[in-house]
Design a protein around this motif. Structure first.
Motif, PDB file in Angstrom:
ATOM      1  N   ALA A 196       3.478   8.926  -7.618  1.00  0.00           N
ATOM      2  CA  ALA A 196       3.796   7.564  -8.036  1.00  0.00           C
ATOM      3  C   ALA A 196       2.869   6.663  -7.243  1.00  0.00           C
ATOM      4  O   ALA A 196       2.179   7.135  -6.348  1.00  0.00           O
ATOM      5  N   SER A 197       2.829   5.382  -7.568  1.00  0.00           N
ATOM      6  CA  SER A 197       1.822   4.589  -6.865  1.00  0.00           C
ATOM      7  C   SER A 197       2.370   3.358  -6.163  1.00  0.00           C
ATOM      8  O   SER A 197       1.635   2.660  -5.500  1.00  0.00           O
ATOM      9  N   LEU A 221      -3.296  10.879   7.222  1.00  0.00           N
ATOM     10  CA  LEU A 221      -2.577  10.866   5.948  1.00  0.00           C
ATOM     11  C   LEU A 221      -3.000  12.081   5.145  1.00  0.00           C
ATOM     12  O   LEU A 221      -4.189  12.317   4.945  1.00  0.00           O
ATOM     13  N   ILE A 222      -2.023  12.854   4.691  1.00  0.00           N
ATOM     14  CA  ILE A 222      -2.333  14.005   3.851  1.00  0.00           C
ATOM     15  C   ILE A 222      -1.927  13.670   2.428  1.00  0.00           C
ATOM     16  O   ILE A 222      -0.733  13.552   2.132  1.00  0.00           O
ATOM     17  N   LEU A 223      -2.895  13.532   1.562  1.00  0.00           N
ATOM     18  CA  LEU A 223      -2.567  13.350   0.148  1.00  0.00           C
ATOM     19  C   LEU A 223      -2.265  14.732  -0.440  1.00  0.00           C
ATOM     20  O   LEU A 223      -3.129  15.618  -0.413  1.00  0.00           O
ATOM     21  N   GLY A 224      -1.064  14.888  -0.947  1.00  0.00           N
ATOM     22  CA  GLY A 224      -0.673  16.194  -1.487  1.00  0.00           C
ATOM     23  C   GLY A 224      -1.218  16.371  -2.890  1.00  0.00           C
ATOM     24  O   GLY A 224      -0.464  16.631  -3.832  1.00  0.00           O
ATOM     25  N   THR A 229      -5.712   6.006  -4.898  1.00  0.00           N
ATOM     26  CA  THR A 229      -6.422   4.757  -4.644  1.00  0.00           C
ATOM     27  C   THR A 229      -5.436   3.595  -4.495  1.00  0.00           C
ATOM     28  O   THR A 229      -5.513   2.811  -3.541  1.00  0.00           O
ATOM     29  N   THR A 230      -4.490   3.508  -5.447  1.00  0.00           N
ATOM     30  CA  THR A 230      -3.514   2.419  -5.390  1.00  0.00           C
ATOM     31  C   THR A 230      -2.696   2.483  -4.103  1.00  0.00           C
ATOM     32  O   THR A 230      -2.441   1.469  -3.445  1.00  0.00           O
ATOM     33  N   TYR A 231      -2.299   3.700  -3.754  1.00  0.00           N
ATOM     34  CA  TYR A 231      -1.544   3.905  -2.519  1.00  0.00           C
ATOM     35  C   TYR A 231      -2.313   3.372  -1.315  1.00  0.00           C
ATOM     36  O   TYR A 231      -1.790   2.641  -0.488  1.00  0.00           O
ATOM     37  N   LEU A 232      -3.566   3.814  -1.231  1.00  0.00           N
ATOM     38  CA  LEU A 232      -4.336   3.479  -0.042  1.00  0.00           C
ATOM     39  C   LEU A 232      -4.564   1.973   0.043  1.00  0.00           C
ATOM     40  O   LEU A 232      -4.525   1.390   1.122  1.00  0.00           O
ATOM     41  N   ILE A 265      -0.187  -2.312   5.793  1.00  0.00           N
ATOM     42  CA  ILE A 265       0.610  -1.838   6.929  1.00  0.00           C
ATOM     43  C   ILE A 265      -0.235  -1.115   7.971  1.00  0.00           C
ATOM     44  O   ILE A 265      -0.140  -1.375   9.156  1.00  0.00           O
ATOM     45  N   LEU A 266      -1.073  -0.184   7.501  1.00  0.00           N
ATOM     46  CA  LEU A 266      -1.830   0.623   8.465  1.00  0.00           C
ATOM     47  C   LEU A 266      -3.120  -0.063   8.889  1.00  0.00           C
ATOM     48  O   LEU A 266      -3.658  -0.902   8.167  1.00  0.00           O
ATOM     49  N   SER A 267      -3.590   0.327  10.055  1.00  0.00           N
ATOM     50  CA  SER A 267      -4.899  -0.132  10.506  1.00  0.00           C
ATOM     51  C   SER A 267      -5.951   0.815   9.921  1.00  0.00           C
ATOM     52  O   SER A 267      -5.693   1.992   9.697  1.00  0.00           O
TER      53      SER A 267
END
Lengths: 408, 408
Positions: free
Chosen positions: A46-47, A72-75, A104-107, A113-115
């Motif tokens: 999901a995104s 981050l591990i993208l499964g 891509t959308t996730y990142l 939030i993340l640095s």
């Protein structure tokens, strides 16, 4: 700043965590003064990132701020395999393009939030896709059927007679193998992941690595006050949603959830004046909720966005006016039958509801208006041209203006 | 002779079988008049073929005699993988050389039963070793945990708290995949294989093949009258054992096993005069047993071998003489401690018993003699040189002459 006061780091990092395996091990790792590799596995099926998942991401950010590395591990491998038996609704099979799109959308959203420093993004297909049968059998020999059936969800499904594919027993092992491959020092996730994380510890030790520490964060209850926040249940607040949407949704939060929401979704300190006043009964729940909603909007849209969203909310909600900016939805006329399209379908298309059934239920309950007139027939259908410019309203806070492109 | 009378073929092929899945399907396959591909999977982890396994091999020979093709699958892949968890005693990990060695010995012995015509020998490593993780996951998705736990041995182990490695759930699927790869029309085996064979049917159908028919044969109870005949339990008669050995062992058979042994280990027709006489009480059990033993020896050593073995048996047994030809065992002195080797070890080395513990038990029970003197001390140990030429005797029928090579 690894090497800074370990007690302080430890207190900060384990704050709000549910399971910590273990304080002593984490202390030992921190004391070495080297940046830790902190794993977070992401299922790219999901995104939308919502406040529930943000609980874990914000914890990961704390690690980054202390000088540690977020891995981050993208499964993507498991998402592309899916569940070929078609039995598991949670394991759709996605194409590489879909996985890439979600990733891509996730990142992009994670940027909120993340640095970007101290961030490593890996895809587990890099090491899983090339495993051969002997590797898989060796992994499968590392645990027992009885142990797998101790996992809460498997235990329930087995007891309830719902099928569990043998393949599903392999996924936790593959996820654990990710920890081995990236040499994780710590793994973060929701409490529902504890079993898998502990299995990963075992695999690491069997491979001669030091076992990762495990930190689980609480699963945030959604706006319905009952179930875990999730996109598919519609009880969520997305971190990329518009400020007014976030504000309005949070104002619908059941009062009893305010304390965990303050603790897990805002930077407001639980011991600070606002929460204290709320607890003492000196702050009315509705005002506390406004404070909460403003804090969340500020967090994801910048300081001041919370105040603006509140003002807009008040204008619309109090004056029962339509909002100044109504989003538009261009009709997808492919759902029209005999030249007419059902309002229930339009509401679903426009994203005001998640299913036709929900739309029909809301219509029956009197919760839908079209151009400020109540809609009463759940099967109401109109010619697309007649809907052009119409304002559909669901409940008190959600509007959409329909645009119907002229048929070619 | 496919195409010959189907009823006749069907009656012959299903005679003595326990499960037939199904008569109707097998009839349909036979009626097509094409040679069927009849699968028999062999676990090349041991190398002795005994009368129990011969039950299945003789059934396979029947198929060959009717013009069908025997397809032997050497499970070399799984034997080489073994159970890396070390949990399963039945899944030792063998080297390629060991597997090849067992396979060669197996095939040599099979010559005694199978025809070399219409025989295809395959190794499942040819198609299993190259499977990738996606293939394995797809296979694993084809069945459920609940279904696997219905398998009798898994159910018992799970209920009894004995660990079942997740890997063990994959083996039946791999075995089923063998059926897909060789396009088996029929699979033969012991009754304990029924579950796996049915799973193979399902896999074949999922791959668009016609499901194999299944024929299971009874598991022969061993000489102890209790457990399934198996090499590791020592209750077996090997088809390549010496005539006198076979004859002597069969004479120790409990009377109540004579009927199944006639039916499953000899060509003696169950409805023939010998069995009828035995049933009517006109033939003394001891004479029936002699008939049985002669028939088995004749089967594996040629006509007349049974009579010769019987004569030798009588000479030794009745006269309590040592036999005319005593086999020799050259001492393996590596087990000597402080220059002395325990008799219990020697008995085990020589193959008269299967373990030191069994040897010690027999000594305690007074069942072991050295140069015709009873041995009473289960820890008795002698210098190897003193054992040179000694005759060790276990029970009434088993002797060995020790040879000790002079130390270099």
């Amino acid at each position: 700043m690894p090497g800074s006061d370990t007690d302080e780091q430890l207190a900060l990092l384990t704050a709000n965590a549910v399971d910590v395996v273990s304080d002593a091990e984490l202390r030992r790792k921190l004391e070495r003064g080297k940046p830790l590799r902190v794993k977070l596995g992401i299922d790219p099926t999901a995104s939308d990132i919502h406040l529930g998942f943000a609980v874990v991401l914000r914890k990961l950010r704390q690690f980054q701020d202390l000088g540690h590395t977020a891995v981050l591990i993208l499964g993507d491998f498991t998402a592309q395999v899916g569940d070929p038996s078609g039995r598991s609704a949670s394991r759709p099979r996605l194409s590489k393009a879909e996985v890439d799109g979600h990733a891509t959308t996730y990142l992009e959203q994670m940027d909120k939030i993340l640095s970007k420093d101290r961030l490593e993004v890996r895809r587990n297909s890099d090491w899983l896709a090339t495993l051969g049968i002997e590797d898989v059998l060796r992994l499968a020999s590392r645990t027992t059927v009885a142990r797998m059936l101790e996992r809460d969800d498997f235990a329930k499904r087995y007891a309830g007679g719902s099928p569990i594919s043998v393949m599903e027993f392999l996924y936790p092992l593959l996820q654990g193998w990710d920890s081995v491959m990236i040499e994780a020092d710590v793994e973060l996730g929701g409490t529902d992941q504890l079993f898998n994380f502990l299995l990963a510890r075992q695999l690491q030790e069997q491979e001669g690595q030091e076992a990762q520490c495990v930190l689980t964060m609480p699963l945030l209850v959604g706006l319905d006050g009952v179930q875990k926040m999730s996109k598919s249940l519609g009880n969520y607040v997305g971190i990329s949603e518009a400020p007014t949407e976030q504000f309005g949704k949070l104002m619908s939060l059941p009062d009893e959830l305010m304390a965990p929401y303050f603790a897990h979704t805002t930077p407001v300190t639980v011991s600070g004046p606002a929460v204290t006043a709320l607890r003492k009964g000196e702050l009315a729940p509705v005002d506390a909720k406004r404070l909460l909603a403003r804090a969340v909007v500020d967090l994801y849209h910048g300081d001041g966005a919370g105040n603006a969203a509140e003002a807009e909310f008040d204008r619309v909600f109090k004056a029962k006016e339509t909002p100044s900016a109504i989003p538009e939805h261009v009709l997808d006329v492919s759902e029209a039958v005999d030249g007419r399209i059902r309002l229930a379908n339009v509401l679903r298309q426009a994203g005001l509801v998640t299913s036709n059934a929900e739309a029909q239920r809301l219509i029956t309950q009197g919760g839908v208006r079209c151009n400020d007139e109540p809609v009463t027939d759940p099967d109401a259908a109109l010619e697309p041209a007649r809907l052009d410019g119409a304002v559909l309203q669901v409940g008190r806070r959600r509007w959409i203006r329909i645009r119907s492109e002229s048929p070619e």
